[in-house]
Design a protein around this motif. Structure first.
Motif, short mmCIF file in Angstrom:
data_model
loop_
_atom_site.label_atom_id
_atom_site.label_comp_id
_atom_site.label_asym_id
_atom_site.label_seq_id
_atom_site.Cartn_x
_atom_site.Cartn_y
_atom_site.Cartn_z
N ASN A 493 0.83 -1.20 0.00
CA ASN A 493 0.00 0.00 0.00
C ASN A 493 0.87 1.25 0.00
O ASN A 493 1.96 1.27 0.57
N LYS A 494 0.35 2.31 -0.65
CA LYS A 494 1.11 3.55 -0.75
C LYS A 494 1.36 4.16 0.62
O LYS A 494 2.43 4.60 0.95
N SER A 495 0.30 4.22 1.43
CA SER A 495 0.49 4.83 2.73
C SER A 495 -0.40 4.15 3.75
O SER A 495 -1.44 3.57 3.42
N ASP A 496 0.00 4.18 4.98
CA ASP A 496 -0.79 3.66 6.09
C ASP A 496 -0.46 4.54 7.28
O ASP A 496 0.61 4.45 7.86
N GLU A 497 -1.39 5.48 7.57
CA GLU A 497 -1.05 6.44 8.61
C GLU A 497 -1.42 5.94 10.00
O GLU A 497 -1.22 6.64 10.98
N LEU A 498 -1.98 4.71 10.10
CA LEU A 498 -2.47 4.24 11.39
C LEU A 498 -1.45 3.35 12.10
O LEU A 498 -0.76 2.57 11.45
N THR A 499 -1.40 3.48 13.40
CA THR A 499 -0.58 2.57 14.20
C THR A 499 -1.48 1.86 15.20
O THR A 499 -2.60 2.30 15.43
N GLU A 500 -0.99 0.77 15.78
CA GLU A 500 -1.81 -0.01 16.72
C GLU A 500 -2.28 0.89 17.87
O GLU A 500 -3.40 0.75 18.36
N ALA A 501 -1.46 1.85 18.27
CA ALA A 501 -1.84 2.73 19.39
C ALA A 501 -3.10 3.53 19.05
O ALA A 501 -3.90 3.85 19.95
N ASP A 502 -3.33 3.83 17.76
CA ASP A 502 -4.51 4.60 17.37
C ASP A 502 -5.81 3.87 17.70
O ASP A 502 -6.85 4.49 17.85
N PHE A 503 -5.74 2.54 17.75
CA PHE A 503 -6.95 1.75 17.96
C PHE A 503 -7.27 1.55 19.44
O PHE A 503 -8.35 1.10 19.79
N ARG A 504 -6.31 1.85 20.29
CA ARG A 504 -6.51 1.58 21.71
C ARG A 504 -7.15 2.79 22.40
O ARG A 504 -7.02 3.92 21.95
N ASP A 505 -7.82 2.51 23.52
CA ASP A 505 -8.42 3.59 24.29
C ASP A 505 -7.33 4.56 24.74
O ASP A 505 -6.27 4.13 25.19
#
Lengths: 508, 58
Positions: A493-505
């Motif tokens: 994929n060209k870009s992925d701005e999300l990290t696992e920390a983004d999904f956590r409370d």
């Protein structure tokens, strides 16, 4: 019809006026700058557990549901109860996935599911297809809310045919369009309080009063089964009964699973979830929203009560309104009909807002004007919410209702196809954007092909080993296979701005 | 554990071979119907338990 039921109509108009005032007042509730899209279209993400409970309850358990589910139960019996396993399956799923989605969208400023898809895969064509699928599937759903509303207005004694027949509906819908334009998501959130409380009152009254008049639940089930047996004797081709026939089991199960997968892909469901104040409010709702499922199950039983009450209608969708007319005093008929009509306003408003947010953020912005200011976004979304509602109104007035029903059936089959792009994206970025896009297109095409029948569109077909399965589910399996195979061969994929920390409370 | 707790009501809700029967009845309501209706609050309890054991903030 022999004239208008004056008492019922007066009560009906009273409650309708009440929510209209609320709709306009709502603009000042939890005040925010309505010239920003996250304020107009997501209520500033400030809805706590209670408001979210009323809003999502009002949004998911629609007027169409109140009419259509007992209609199927009235017409063929236990099969219509698939709505119950369907709504049981939703909440464990919401509990697991939606807090993760909320966290990521809040952290990155996303307003729609397609925003998230773009953030995760950096592919604007996938984003656009996800958005387009959502908008096209939502349009007929709004139109069907109008059908629910029209049924009760007709049952009050208003004419069925011609332009005069459509006038009350048109007026009601235009009022809705104006206050949604002004107040945004705050309007349905506030009206949902009134609507949901009214629905709880009439359902509790209905399941106590009607069985008491008809000789109890035993008598109700007996007379329904007797009617079904008589119908089976004249037409053995359509399975009916108070238990599932063997031929109905696979359709029942797969329709429940497929519908549960599709529901939270709809823009209006995601709008309801993303407007919550945080992951905690969403978890609370995953535990408390099933209260509405209980109401839905009781409403479904109204289909059997109509049999016991001797209601005979050509269109099963008239069964519930006619049952209420036969069983309740006029003032309470007005109250229940108002509850159903207001029950159409809340989802219709949220659906038009969800579709408008999606159109603005995921079609207009990436493909027409990449540099929109927040106030331009908000202005465009407001305008789109009007366009969407007027479009739905035109469909209902000028095209046969069957057109909206067919599109709604196909809408569910289509909606489930964005499940892999959104839900897989919450856990892994292994899938490639291009592969998910190819899977989505295959799923849409296959689902549509399977649903085509020479006489009418059908939700179930025997594509796999002769077992009758819900087309949405069959198509999404093909969708996942294509997306998985292509992900092995396509470039990263060209870009992925999300990290696992983004999904956590976020920790306070 | 969290996932198993969430899976139990889901599996029960589509286990038609378990509940597609009319006996035992409750207040004249066939098993099919009261089982599914009872499963609704039960599923809420399972989700609550899952939140408890999974350490999700409530």
């Amino acid at each position: 019809m022999n004239g208008i039921n004056v008492t019922a109509t007066a009560v009906f108009i009273f409650f309708f006026a009440l929510v209209t005032i609320l709709g306009f007042v709502a603009a000042r509730w939890k005040a925010g700058d309505l010239n920003e899209l996250h304020e107009w279209g997501l209520g500033g993400r400030r809805f706590g557990s209670w408001i979210t409970w009323f809003l999502l309850g009002g949004d998911l358990y629609t007027a169409y549901t109140v009419i259509a589910v007992p209609a199927v139960v009235y017409a063929i019996g236990a099969y219509g109860f698939f709505a119950v396993p369907y709504t049981i399956l939703i909440y464990p799923f919401i509990f697991l996935t939606m807090p993760r989605l909320w966290n990521a969208t809040h952290k990155r400023g996303y307003l729609t599911g397609a925003d998230f898809v773009y953030g995760a895969y950096g592919n604007k064509w996938l984003e656009g297809m996800v958005a387009l699928t959502g908008i096209i599937a939502t349009m007929p759903y709004i139109a069907l809310q109008l059908v629910g509303m029209e049924k009760v207005i007709q049952a009050l004694g208003f004419p069925h045919e011609g332009m005069a027949g459509h006038l009350p509906l048109t007026i009601a819908f235009l009022i809705l369009a104006v206050y949604t334009y002004r107040s945004g998501l705050r309007a349905p959130a506030m009206i949902a309080f009134v609507k949901d409380i009214m629905i709880y009152i009439f359902v509790i009254a209905a399941v106590i009063i009607i069985p008491a008049k008809l000789g109890g639940y035993g008598a109700i089930f007996d007379s329904a089964q007797k009617d079904f047996s008589a119908q089976l004797a004249t037409n053995p081709n359509v399975a009916r009964g108070i238990l599932l026939a063997p031929s109905q089991i696979w359709p029942f199960v797969t329709l429940a699973i497929g519908s549960a997968m599709a529901l939270f892909m709809y823009p209006h469901s995601l709008t309801g979830v993303l407007s919550a104040s945080g992951p905690k409010a969403i978890r609370h709702n995953a535990i408390s929203l099933p209260a509405y499922s209980l109401v839905l199950a009781l409403i479904a039983m109204l289909g059997y009560m109509a049999h016991a009450a001797g209601i005979k209608v050509d269109n099963p969708q008239d069964a519930v309104p006619q049952l209420f007319l036969a069983m309740f005093p006029s003032w309470f008929v007005g109250f229940t009909f108002a509850a159903i009509a207001i029950g159409a306003l809340v989802p219709a408003a949220v659906m038009s807002i969800g579709a408008a947010n999606t159109f603005t953020r995921n079609l207009w912005r990436p493909f027409i004007n990449e540099n929109m200011s927040p106030s331009q976004e908000s202005a465009l979304a407001k305008l789109m919410s009007l366009v969407v509602k007027i479009g739905a109104l035109i469909v209902i007035i000028f095209l046969p209702t069957q057109f909206a029903l067919d599109l709604q059936l196909l809408g569910g089959v289509w909606m489930i196809q964005i499940f892999p792009a959104i839900i897989f994206g919450l856990y892994t970025r292994w899938y490639k954007g291009g592969a998910l896009l190819a899977g989505l297109i295959v799923g849409l095409a296959l689902g549509t092909y399977l649903s085509y029948g020479p006489a009418s569109w059908v939700p179930v077909s025997k594509a796999f080993l002769g077992i009758p399965l819900y087309n949405g589910l069959t198509a999404v399996i093909a969708n996942v296979i294509v997306a998985t195979l292509l992900s092995f061969v396509l470039p990263a994929n060209k870009s992925d701005e999300l990290t696992e920390a983004d999904f956590r409370d976020a920790r306070a | 554990m969290r996932y198993i707790l969430l899976l139990i009501p889901c599996v029960a809700s589509v286990a038609t071979w378990l509940y597609n029967i009319s006996e035992p009845m409750l207040f004249g309501i066939p098993f099919f119907y009261w089982f599914l209706m009872l499963l609704i609050p039960v599923s809420s309890i399972f989700i609550w338990l899952a939140a408890r054991t999974g350490g999700d903030e409530l």
